[in-house]
Design an enzyme around this catalytic site. Structure first.
Site, PDB file in Angstrom:
ATOM      1  N   HIS A  62      46.620  42.021  28.795  1.00 56.70           N
ATOM      2  CA  HIS A  62      46.052  41.126  29.816  1.00 56.70           C
ATOM      3  C   HIS A  62      45.706  39.753  29.260  1.00 56.70           C
ATOM      4  CE1 HIS A  62      44.016  40.441  33.679  1.00 56.70           C
ATOM      5  NE2 HIS A  62      43.077  39.820  32.991  1.00 56.70           N
ATOM      6  N   HIS A  64      46.008  35.304  30.466  1.00 55.57           N
ATOM      7  CA  HIS A  64      46.385  34.299  31.485  1.00 55.57           C
ATOM      8  C   HIS A  64      46.846  33.048  30.728  1.00 55.57           C
ATOM      9  CE1 HIS A  64      43.972  36.380  34.742  1.00 55.57           C
ATOM     10  NE2 HIS A  64      43.306  36.792  33.682  1.00 55.57           N
ATOM     11  N   GLU A 142      50.970  37.069  40.139  1.00 51.48           N
ATOM     12  CA  GLU A 142      49.688  37.357  40.794  1.00 51.48           C
ATOM     13  C   GLU A 142      49.623  36.815  42.226  1.00 51.48           C
ATOM     14  OE1 GLU A 142      45.379  37.382  39.006  1.00 51.48           O
ATOM     15  OE2 GLU A 142      45.912  35.333  39.562  1.00 51.48           O
ATOM     16  N   HIS A 207      42.216  42.894  38.588  1.00 51.70           N
ATOM     17  CA  HIS A 207      40.826  42.850  38.115  1.00 51.70           C
ATOM     18  C   HIS A 207      40.029  43.766  39.052  1.00 51.70           C
ATOM     19  CE1 HIS A 207      42.298  38.729  36.884  1.00 51.70           C
ATOM     20  NE2 HIS A 207      41.757  39.129  35.759  1.00 51.70           N
ATOM     21  N   GLU A 210      34.374  43.639  37.949  1.00 53.88           N
ATOM     22  CA  GLU A 210      34.101  42.857  36.740  1.00 53.88           C
ATOM     23  C   GLU A 210      32.622  42.483  36.643  1.00 53.88           C
ATOM     24  OE1 GLU A 210      36.482  39.321  36.687  1.00 53.88           O
ATOM     25  OE2 GLU A 210      35.871  38.763  34.650  1.00 53.88           O
TER      26      GLU A 210
HETATM   27 FE   FE2 Z   1      41.732  38.293  33.660  1.00 55.87          FE
END
Ligand code: FE2
Ligand code: BEZ
Length: 406
Positions: A62, A64, A142, A207, A210
Site C-alpha cells: 500500500h 500512494h 482508485e 481503506h 482508519e
Molecule cells: Fe492509504
C-alpha cells in the site's frame, strides 16, 4: 542460472544455515554450494561475506506514489486536520510530483529491498512509470466520491483509468481497483465498482476504519466528520453503513487498509472472507489514529501485511523503517517473535494478499530476493530476524524475477 551463497537463508518460515540458492526467473534449487556449482557449472556466482543472509524481497502492499512530493506540507497529529490539509494542498502537491519525483520514489523502494508494491492511483499520473518499474506492481485504480449526483461521472472516469491500465497488463504489472473508503465512496458507486472487479477478476483494496472519526460517523452520524460533511460536502448522512459496505466484498478476498477502529464483528467477517489487513503503523501514528492490536489480528487468524502508505503520511517509503517502527509500536510483544512475524507480513502474507507467486525461498517461487549483511559479531542465529530489522537500512543486493539490481 545464478547461484547466491550466503551464510544464512531466511525462507522466511525458518532460518537455514550452509545452503545456497540457484535460480533463473524462478528458484530452481536449494542445496550445498558445492553441489549446486557441480550441477550448474555455467552459473554466475554471487558469494557474500560472513553473516550474510538471503531472504525474499519485500512486498509493500500500500503506497500512494502521486503524493510523493510531500515532506512537511500536511498537518499531522489529528485525522481530520490532516484530511483538511490534504484537500487544501493536493492541487499543488500532486502536480509538484512530476515524473522524476515518482521515479525517485520507485527507485528508493527498489534500493530498500521492495521487489513488489501495490500502488493506489488516484489520478493515473503514475501509470506509465509503474508499468515500466523494475518491480512487480499491483496497480489499484482508485474511485472516490460520496456525492450520489457525481457518481456516474466518477464511475466513468474510473472505468477509463482501469481500461488504460489494462493496456499495460503483463506478468509484472497487474491492474486492480481501490475503493477509497466507506465514508468517501457512495454505496451505489462502491457496489458498481466492486461488481465490476468481481466480474473482471481484479483485486480490490480499501481503506477501512482508519480513524475514530470514521467509526463515529459511520455508526451514528456524529463526531469530527459531521461538520466536515455538512460544511464541506453538504451531506448530513454517511455514504455507507460499515456492515453493508463489508458485505459488498463477500466472495472477493481483498485488502482492508488500517482497520485500527474495526470492531469484533467486522474482524470476524474479515477473517471469514479471507481478507487481508494492511497495517501502516507510521501513518496511523502520525495521523493520530492509534495503534492496531496486531496480537488480536494474529489470534483471529487474519492475514496481516505491513505497508508504508504514501509519503502523504510517512517520511519514507523504505519498508525497513516501517518494520522498525512496528517493532517499537508493538512493544508488548516479544521482539524476536515479532520480528519473525513482521518479516512474514511483508513477504509470504503480502504475496498471498496480492496473489503473486513470490515471498518465499522455495523451489518454483519467483526469484524476487534480497541479500542483507548482518553484524560480524552475530551470536544467536535464532535472533537473525530481529537483527535484520535492527541493522538493515538497505540490502546489499536485490533480485527481481532473477534479474540483478544493486
Ligand atoms: Fe492509504
Ligand atoms: C468525497 O470526494 O466525497 C470525499 C473525499 C474525501 C473525504 C470524504 C469525501
Amino acid at each position: 542460472m545464478k547461484i547466491v551463497k550466503t551464510d544464512f537463508i531466511l525462507t522466511p518460515h525458518k532460518i537455514v544455515s550452509g545452503k545456497a540458492v540457484a535460480f533463473e526467473k524462478n528458484i530452481v534449487d536449494i542445496d550445498d554450494f558445492e553441489t549446486l556449482k557441480k550441477k550448474f557449472p555455467n552459473a554466475t556466482i554471487f558469494e557474500y561475506e560472513k553473516n550474510s543472509c538471503i531472504l525474499p524481497g519485500f512486498i509493500n502492499t500500500h503506497v500512494h506514489l502521486e503524493f510523493s512530493a510531500n515532506r512537511a506540507a500536511l498537518s499531522y497529529g489529528d485525522f481530520l486536520s490532516w484530511l483538511y490539509s490534504v484537500i487544501k494542498k493536493r492541487e499543488e502537491l500532486v502536480p509538484n510530483c512530476d515524473r522524476l519525483c515518482i521515479q525517485k520514489a520507485i527507485k528508493n523502494m527498489l534500493k530498500s529491498g521492495t521487489t513488489t508494491f501495490g500502488a493506489i492511483s488516484s489520478y493515473g499520473y503514475d501509470l506509465t512509470l509503474c508499468a515500466k518499474a523494475p518491480q512487480r506492481v499491483v496497480y489499484f485504480n482508485e474511485v472516490i466520491g460520496s456525492n450520489p449526483a457525481a457518481a456516474d461521472a466518477l464511475y466513468n472516469d474510473f472505468l477509463q483509468r482501469v481500461k488504460e491500465s489494462k493496456e499495460y497488463a503483463d506478468e509484472k504489472f497487474i491492474p486492480a481497483i481501490a475503493i477509497h473508503s466507506p465514508y468517501s465512496v457512495h454505496r451505489i458507486l462502491a457496489k458498481k465498482a466492486i461488481e465490476f472487479a468481481k466480474e473482471n477478476d481484479l483485486l480490490i483494496s480499501t481503506h477501512f476504519m482508519e480513524s475514530r472519526a470514521e467509526r463515529e460517523w459511520l455508526d451514528k452520524g456524529v463526531g469530527d466528520f459531521k461538520p466536515f460533511f455538512e460544511e464541506f460536502l453538504n451531506q448530513s448522512i454517511p455514504a455507507n453503513r460499515a456492515e453493508d459496505y463489508l458485505a459488498l466484498f463477500e466472495g472477493a478476498p481483498s485488502l482492508f487498509v488500517h482497520c485500527v477502529w474495526a470492531n469484533e464483528k467486522e474482524l470476524e467477517i474479515i477473517e471469514k472472507e479471507k481478507h487481508t489487513i494492511v497495517h501502516c503503523p507510521i501513518s496511523n501514528r502520525l495521523l493520530g489514529n492509534g495503534a492496531l492490536d496486531i496480537g488480536k489480528i494474529k489470534y483471529l487468524g487474519i492475514n496481516l501485511s505491513v505497508a508504508t502508505d504514501g509519503l502523504s503520511s510517512n517520511y519514507s517509503l523504505n519498508i525497513y523503517e516501517e518494520l522498525k517502527a512496528a517493532l517499537f509500536v508493538h512493544y508488548h510483544i516479544e521482539p524476536v517473535a515479532l520480528a519473525f512475524d513482521l518479516i512474514r507480513s511483508v513477504t509470504t502474507n503480502a504475496a498471498k494478499a496480492l496473489k503473486i507467486n513470490a515471498g518465499e525461498i522455495k523451489i518454483e517461487k519467483l526469484a524476487d530476493l534480497q541479500v542483507v549483511k548482518l553484524p560480524k559479531d552475530l551470536d544467536a542465529i535464532e535472533q537473525i530476524p530481529l537483527h535484520i530489522l535492527l541493522h538493515t537500512k538497505k540490502p546489499e543486493k536485490v533480485f527481481i524475477g532473477g534479474e540483478s539490481y544493486e
